[in-house]
Write a protein that holds these residues in place. Structure first.
Motif, PDB file in Angstrom:
ATOM      1  N   LEU A  22       0.806  -1.230   0.000  1.00 26.24           N
ATOM      2  CA  LEU A  22       0.000   0.000   0.000  1.00 26.24           C
ATOM      3  C   LEU A  22       0.837   1.277   0.000  1.00 26.24           C
ATOM      4  O   LEU A  22       0.391   2.323  -0.469  1.00 26.24           O
ATOM      5  CB  LEU A  22      -0.929   0.014   1.222  1.00 26.24           C
ATOM      6  N   TYR A  23       2.037   1.162   0.525  1.00 31.28           N
ATOM      7  CA  TYR A  23       2.901   2.333   0.693  1.00 31.28           C
ATOM      8  C   TYR A  23       2.999   3.237  -0.543  1.00 31.28           C
ATOM      9  O   TYR A  23       2.943   4.464  -0.422  1.00 31.28           O
ATOM     10  CB  TYR A  23       4.293   1.848   1.131  1.00 31.28           C
ATOM     11  N   PRO A  24       3.143   2.674  -1.757  1.00 37.72           N
ATOM     12  CA  PRO A  24       3.349   3.560  -2.908  1.00 37.72           C
ATOM     13  C   PRO A  24       2.163   4.454  -3.278  1.00 37.72           C
ATOM     14  O   PRO A  24       2.295   5.302  -4.152  1.00 37.72           O
ATOM     15  CB  PRO A  24       3.653   2.583  -4.054  1.00 37.72           C
ATOM     16  N   ILE A  25       1.016   4.271  -2.653  1.00 35.25           N
ATOM     17  CA  ILE A  25      -0.121   5.146  -2.971  1.00 35.25           C
ATOM     18  C   ILE A  25       0.172   6.509  -2.359  1.00 35.25           C
ATOM     19  O   ILE A  25       0.080   6.721  -1.156  1.00 35.25           O
ATOM     20  CB  ILE A  25      -1.440   4.566  -2.438  1.00 35.25           C
TER      21      ILE A  25
ATOM     22  N   GLY B 160       3.938  12.911  -8.236  1.00 31.70           N
ATOM     23  CA  GLY B 160       3.246  14.078  -7.691  1.00 31.70           C
ATOM     24  C   GLY B 160       3.370  14.150  -6.189  1.00 31.70           C
ATOM     25  O   GLY B 160       4.446  14.420  -5.664  1.00 31.70           O
ATOM     26  N   PRO B 161       2.261  13.898  -5.497  1.00 35.70           N
ATOM     27  CA  PRO B 161       2.279  14.009  -4.030  1.00 35.70           C
ATOM     28  C   PRO B 161       3.270  13.036  -3.393  1.00 35.70           C
ATOM     29  O   PRO B 161       3.593  12.006  -3.979  1.00 35.70           O
ATOM     30  CB  PRO B 161       0.850  13.647  -3.618  1.00 35.70           C
ATOM     31  N   GLU B 162       3.753  13.376  -2.212  1.00 38.42           N
ATOM     32  CA  GLU B 162       4.716  12.501  -1.534  1.00 38.42           C
ATOM     33  C   GLU B 162       4.336  12.267  -0.083  1.00 38.42           C
ATOM     34  O   GLU B 162       5.198  12.044   0.763  1.00 38.42           O
ATOM     35  CB  GLU B 162       6.118  13.119  -1.609  1.00 38.42           C
ATOM     36  N   LEU B 163       3.048  12.319   0.152  1.00 41.27           N
ATOM     37  CA  LEU B 163       2.577  12.157   1.521  1.00 41.27           C
ATOM     38  C   LEU B 163       2.995  10.805   2.098  1.00 41.27           C
ATOM     39  O   LEU B 163       3.212  10.666   3.294  1.00 41.27           O
ATOM     40  CB  LEU B 163       1.049  12.294   1.541  1.00 41.27           C
ATOM     41  N   HIS B 164       3.121   9.821   1.217  1.00 45.41           N
ATOM     42  CA  HIS B 164       3.465   8.469   1.682  1.00 45.41           C
ATOM     43  C   HIS B 164       4.847   8.383   2.297  1.00 45.41           C
ATOM     44  O   HIS B 164       5.170   7.420   2.973  1.00 45.41           O
ATOM     45  CB  HIS B 164       3.339   7.471   0.524  1.00 45.41           C
ATOM     46  N   ARG B 165       5.670   9.373   2.078  1.00 48.94           N
ATOM     47  CA  ARG B 165       7.048   9.270   2.549  1.00 48.94           C
ATOM     48  C   ARG B 165       7.241   9.768   3.976  1.00 48.94           C
ATOM     49  O   ARG B 165       8.323   9.676   4.528  1.00 48.94           O
ATOM     50  CB  ARG B 165       7.972  10.030   1.597  1.00 48.94           C
TER      51      ARG B 165
ATOM     52  N   GLY C  18       0.704   5.297  -7.285  1.00 45.09           N
ATOM     53  CA  GLY C  18      -0.743   5.106  -7.286  1.00 45.09           C
ATOM     54  C   GLY C  18      -1.499   6.295  -6.733  1.00 45.09           C
ATOM     55  O   GLY C  18      -0.961   7.109  -5.994  1.00 45.09           O
ATOM     56  N   ARG C  19      -2.771   6.398  -7.150  1.00 44.77           N
ATOM     57  CA  ARG C  19      -3.637   7.468  -6.654  1.00 44.77           C
ATOM     58  C   ARG C  19      -4.973   6.856  -6.238  1.00 44.77           C
ATOM     59  O   ARG C  19      -5.508   5.983  -6.928  1.00 44.77           O
ATOM     60  CB  ARG C  19      -3.906   8.502  -7.743  1.00 44.77           C
TER      61      ARG C  19
ATOM     62  N   MET D  66       6.678  17.491  -3.554  1.00 45.36           N
ATOM     63  CA  MET D  66       7.468  18.241  -2.571  1.00 45.36           C
ATOM     64  C   MET D  66       7.497  17.478  -1.254  1.00 45.36           C
ATOM     65  O   MET D  66       6.474  17.100  -0.729  1.00 45.36           O
ATOM     66  CB  MET D  66       6.830  19.627  -2.413  1.00 45.36           C
ATOM     67  N   LEU D  67       8.681  17.243  -0.759  1.00 45.97           N
ATOM     68  CA  LEU D  67       8.804  16.458   0.467  1.00 45.97           C
ATOM     69  C   LEU D  67       8.517  17.275   1.720  1.00 45.97           C
ATOM     70  O   LEU D  67       8.308  16.746   2.787  1.00 45.97           O
ATOM     71  CB  LEU D  67      10.225  15.902   0.565  1.00 45.97           C
ATOM     72  N   ASP D  68       8.558  18.578   1.577  1.00 50.84           N
ATOM     73  CA  ASP D  68       8.352  19.428   2.736  1.00 50.84           C
ATOM     74  C   ASP D  68       6.861  19.659   2.955  1.00 50.84           C
ATOM     75  O   ASP D  68       6.241  20.455   2.268  1.00 50.84           O
ATOM     76  CB  ASP D  68       9.080  20.758   2.510  1.00 50.84           C
TER      77      ASP D  68
END
Ligand code: SF4
Ligand code: SF4
Lengths: 461, 458
Positions: free
Chosen positions: A48-51, A78-83, A223-224, B1-3
């Motif tokens: 699931l992490y890559p979503i 795009g978004p990187e909330l998963h990180r 993924g989205r 954006m990582l921030d």
């Protein structure tokens, strides 16, 4: 080998030629073993992490979240909330009185701040024991915030990684069927079981798009949430990798009648074969698709083969060992090594099934060791016995190879190069070549016999 | 954006974002690896064990072995006693370590497995061979942090193994803290230089910093031997380096065997190293350290004075495990640098008190906080920028987002090399820390200098 192998493990190791083939697998690791395996949570998290536009909240004590903080190179366009790493960091009082309130607060705060498209809440071992009602909290938050909030039942003790894949698939399945599917072409697919490590899904998507196939959802690389919600509008599920997302494909077939096919994007044969099979699937409605696909494969191969040749010359006859998470990956690796002229002396996986190992048995040469759920001692004794030139594995295997003076290629989530697709085969050959041909092994003790008496004296110490 | 960190700081009670700590068992596993021929055993499901091993491997770049009780649903419901028993049986039959160091996980803690009684029964039934040892520590991760786990396992070594029967009062025990093998090695080297017979435990040098030999040894040559740990009960003094990681062990040895103990900061920087050396001199009765050590000290001083202009007044954000952070704060202050945010993920008001004491009058200009995380630190930095960030690898996101020079220090370092070889302890360690701080700052000066101010000699 002698004492380095548990007697009980005999049935999880097979040497081709010992005949007849039979193997025990999909068994829990022996208590007390130094197993290379992980847990249910790990399996779910990996899938699931890559979503990237979802919130991933680990409900549990801090460790489970800390160790899975941005350790996978699953790229997002795009978004990187998963990180980011989000955890409820359960404390003693939560363990006694329950963590539901904390979970609720954490979710509300995070959703307000980051406005994700959806949220996954991972259950860890301890949550399974203290009995928090994850489902109820998620439902409530979902109602209040209007986004899907999905519990992932990934308590670690409920099995191994495969059980975690299944839990992840169940979570994904809750999303499927909730989006709008009006504008989806009949020539359309979902890509399942690719996690966009080092940007791989971008390569694969581009192939499909060149063939004229619409990709509805990446499941789950780059993924989205919204794509997954409408993924039931696709005509075909193209599933890579043995374990991780096959359960989702089966559920989607049952519920929505979407057929699926299992493919591999790794290695030239498998990559081409995968594209042809997809083309074939659509060839009734789209009569030119096969031609376009052939053209694509021809172009790619025309570029690739001359470049591969120079690596192949150097690598001819060198020996490889493979120990990876899923067996499906191992099939492709065996073939890929063959393409660059190398022999496979050992092949194993953490989570293969009997059927997987039988297939490995069929495609390997006599003398090859086939192993399920191995450990460092076993692996190192096999590597030495077979005197291999390269070991393909994951993070825990890397230092073992290096200590023995054996080259290494990371084929797990820490890989830095895209290894899928035609271009991936070239990257793979280059990576294998650079580690096998590196002059540094010249200094390693196992190669020293060819050198001076000074070096030999070092070996004696 | 990582921030994705907003500037406004809001109260968070239910949520941990980008932690500055990890869980107890990994610390216990690490400490166990510092016993010669010891197999750490994780009593829980296999996931935890796999994560801890991978994480340690990423930092040390070495194979890390540990066994697991491999809990299944049955164990989770009916208790993990039988799994532990079977584990011990398998471990001694196949891997044959001298010691098995059992630590618990959140799961086995919550179930409430009674480890000592399982071990006792296994001993009675002959599952644990004569001359072999099983020790254990309780390490629930919902209490404390990785440092607590380390501390608990060190205490377990003493509680299970130390005795007054062997050993000599001339020996000094040193508990080096949750530090890298290079630091443990440096402590041993300094003890040798100071001509004192010491027992350093745990000791992961020659376990997690192995040379390439062409073979893989499950139990490498390093690690404190059981005999040495037994002898600690007769030593004249225990020096516990770092209150958080090592005090409990020292205290436990005092109450068990009457060995007095002394808690010092980690010998990071000149002042803390002085304190360590002085403590040893008090034992040996020498007036001064050997010339070689005085020279080492002189070289650090030389470097500090040469470069003080680049250091004075520089604002630093510092985070990590408490003992490391406390010692580093002291070192930074001694060079005229200004720690303005000092943070640890480990809980403990003691941390805040200690750091504030070091800062003295300057403490009102510094935010010191235990139980904090890196999300919070990032918010602080957004509200008041710093010149330098010092901490483990996880700070790289902040350093990048805010474009701030960054020196890696502490555990874990997942993306650079060097910590495996060069100590941070002692005068030599101080040189290494100092060079990396200075060079990092100078690289930035070069990068940002306009053409006309870009200088050859700095
Ligand atoms: S369950 Fe506990 S011990 Fe296991 S990884 Fe999570 S926090 Fe650490
Ligand atoms: S606690 Fe459970 S879920 Fe967490 S890492 Fe350990 S085995 Fe996995």
């Amino acid at each position: 080998m002698g004492s380095t192998i548990f007697e009980e493990r005999d049935r999880q190791i097979h040497r081709k030629g010992d005949e007849p083939f039979s193997m025990d697998c999909d068994m829990p690791s022996l208590a007390g073993a130094v197993s290379q395996r992980a847990c249910v949570f790990c399996g779910s998290r990996v899938v699931l992490y890559p979503i990237a536009d979802a919130l991933h909240l680990v409900h549990g004590p801090i460790g489970c979240a800390a160790y899975t903080w941005d350790i996978r190179g699953a790229l997002s366009s795009g978004p990187e909330l998963h990180r980011l790493s989000f955890s409820t960091d359960l404390q003693e009082k939560d363990v006694i009185f329950g963590g539901e309130k904390k979970l609720y607060q954490a979710l509300i705060e995070l959703i307000n701040r980051h406005s994700p498209k959806g949220a996954f809440v991972y259950s860890t071992c301890i949550v399974g024991i203290i009995g928090d009602d994850l489902g109820a909290v998620c439902r409530r938050v979902s109602e209040e915030t209007g986004i899907p909030v999905i519990p992932v039942q990934s308590e670690g003790f409920k099995g191994n990684k495969r059980a975690g894949y299944n839990a992840a698939c169940k979570a994904l399945f809750e999303l499927v069927g909730t989006g709008v599917i009006d504008d989806i072409s009949p020539v359309s697919i979902n890509i399942l079981g690719d996690f966009n490590l080092a940007g791989e899904i971008w390569i694969i998507r581009e192939y499909f798009e060149r063939m004229g196939v619409q990709v509805v959802a990446n499941i789950t690389g780059d993924g989205r949430i919204d794509d997954i919600k409408r993924s039931h509008g696709a005509s075909l599920n193209v599933v890579q990798c043995s374990g991780s997302t096959i359960d989702l494909a089966i559920m989607m077939e049952r519920q929505y009648g979407i057929p699926f096919m299992r493919v591999s994007y790794f290695g030239v044969e498998d990559m081409a074969e995968s594209l042809y099979r997809v083309a074939n699937f659509f060839s009734d409605g789209d009569t030119d698709i096969m031609d376009r696909t052939r053209e694509l494969v021809r172009n790619e191969l025309a570029q690739l083969y001359p470049l591969l040749e120079k690596y192949r010359k150097d690598l001819m006859g060198k020996k490889a060992a493979i120990y990876v998470g899923g067996a499906f990956k191992a099939f492709s690796l065996v073939k890929a090594f063959r393409l660059i002229g190398m022999d496979v002396a050992l092949v194993g996986s953490q989570t293969g099934t009997e059927e997987d190992y039988r297939e490995l048995y069929d495609i390997t040469d006599p003398g090859t060791i086939i192993v399920d759920d191995s450990n460092p001692l076993e692996l190192s004794s096999f590597l030495q016995e077979k005197d291999v030139d390269i070991f393909v594995g994951g993070v825990k295997e890397r230092p073992i190879a290096y200590k023995l003076g054996v080259g290494f290629c990371d084929h797990n989530h820490e890989r830095k190069e895209a290894l899928e697709g035609f271009v991936g085969m070239l990257n793979f050959a280059r990576e294998v070549h650079s580690t096998v041909m590196s002059p540094v092994w010249r200094f390693s003790p196992r190669r020293i016999s060819q050198h001076s008496s000074y070096e030999l004296s070092l070996k004696a110490v | 954006m990582l921030d994705m960190t907003p500037k406004e700081v809001s109260e968070r009670s239910a949520l941990r974002i980008n932690p500055a700590k990890t869980c107890q068992p990994i610390g216990a596993m690490y400490a166990s690896l510092g016993i010669h021929r010891c197999l750490p055993h994780s009593h829980g499901s296999q996931g935890c064990c796999s994560y801890h091993r991978s994480h340690l491997t990423r930092h040390y770049k070495e194979p890390v072995v540990a066994s697991t009780s491999s809990f299944t649903e049955g164990a989770a419901v009916f208790g993990g006693g039988p799994n532990l028993r079977q584990s011990l049986n398998n471990i001694f039959q196949v891997y044959n370590p001298d010691v098995v160091a059992v630590h618990t996980t959140c799961l086995s803690e919550t179930i409430g497995d009674d480890i000592p009684s399982v071990v006792r029964k296994a001993r009675e039934d002959g599952i644990i061979p004569d001359g072999k040892f099983v020790i254990h520590a309780n390490t629930p991760s919902y209490v404390g942090s990785n440092v607590t786990g380390f501390s608990n396992m060190v205490k377990a070594m003493i509680d299970y193994l130390s005795s007054r029967e062997f050993g000599s009062s001339k020996d000094v025990n040193v508990i080096p803290g949750y530090v890298d093998p290079a630091d443990m090695r440096e402590i041993k080297r300094m003890l040798g230089e100071l001509n004192v017979s010491g027992i350093v435990f745990p000791d992961t040098s020659d376990v997690l910093d192995l040379p390439m030999t062409g073979s893989y040894e499950m139990f490498p040559k390093g690690g404190t031997t059981i005999e040495q740990i037994m002898k600690t009960g007769s030593s004249g003094l225990t020096i516990s380096l770092g209150a958080f990681a090592s005090e409990a062990g020292g205290a436990s040895l005092e109450s068990k065997c009457g060995v007095p103990f002394k808690v010092l900061d980690l010998p990071v920087g000149v002042h803390a190293t002085d304190m360590f050396v002085k403590s040893i001199l008090e034992i040996t009765g020498e007036i001064r350290p050997p010339a070689s050590m005085i020279d080492d000290r002189g070289r650090v001083m030389d470097l500090m004075t040469d470069m003080q202009g680049y250091l004075y007044g520089k604002k630093v954000a510092l985070y990590g495990d408490p003992d490391q952070v406390i010692a580093m704060t002291d070192f930074l202050v001694s060079m005229g640098m200004r720690p303005v945010y000092v943070i640890t993920g480990t809980p403990g008001k003691r941390f805040e008190d200690r750091v504030n004491r070091i800062l003295g009058n300057d403490s009102s200009n510094c935010l010191v906080k235990a139980s904090a995380d890196l999300f919070y630190l990032h918010q602080l930095i957004k509200n008041g920028p710093v010149d330098l960030i010092i901490g483990n690898t996880y700070g790289k996101y902040i350093a990048r987002a805010e474009d701030i020079p960054f020196v890696r220090y502490g555990f874990p370092i997942l993306d650079r090399v060097g910590h495996g070889f060069f100590p941070t302890f002692g005068y030599r360690g101080a040189m290494r820390i100092l060079t990396s701080i200075i060079n990092t700052l100078l690289d930035r000066v070069d990068r940002d200098a306009p053409e006309e101010r870009f200088e050859l000699v700095m």
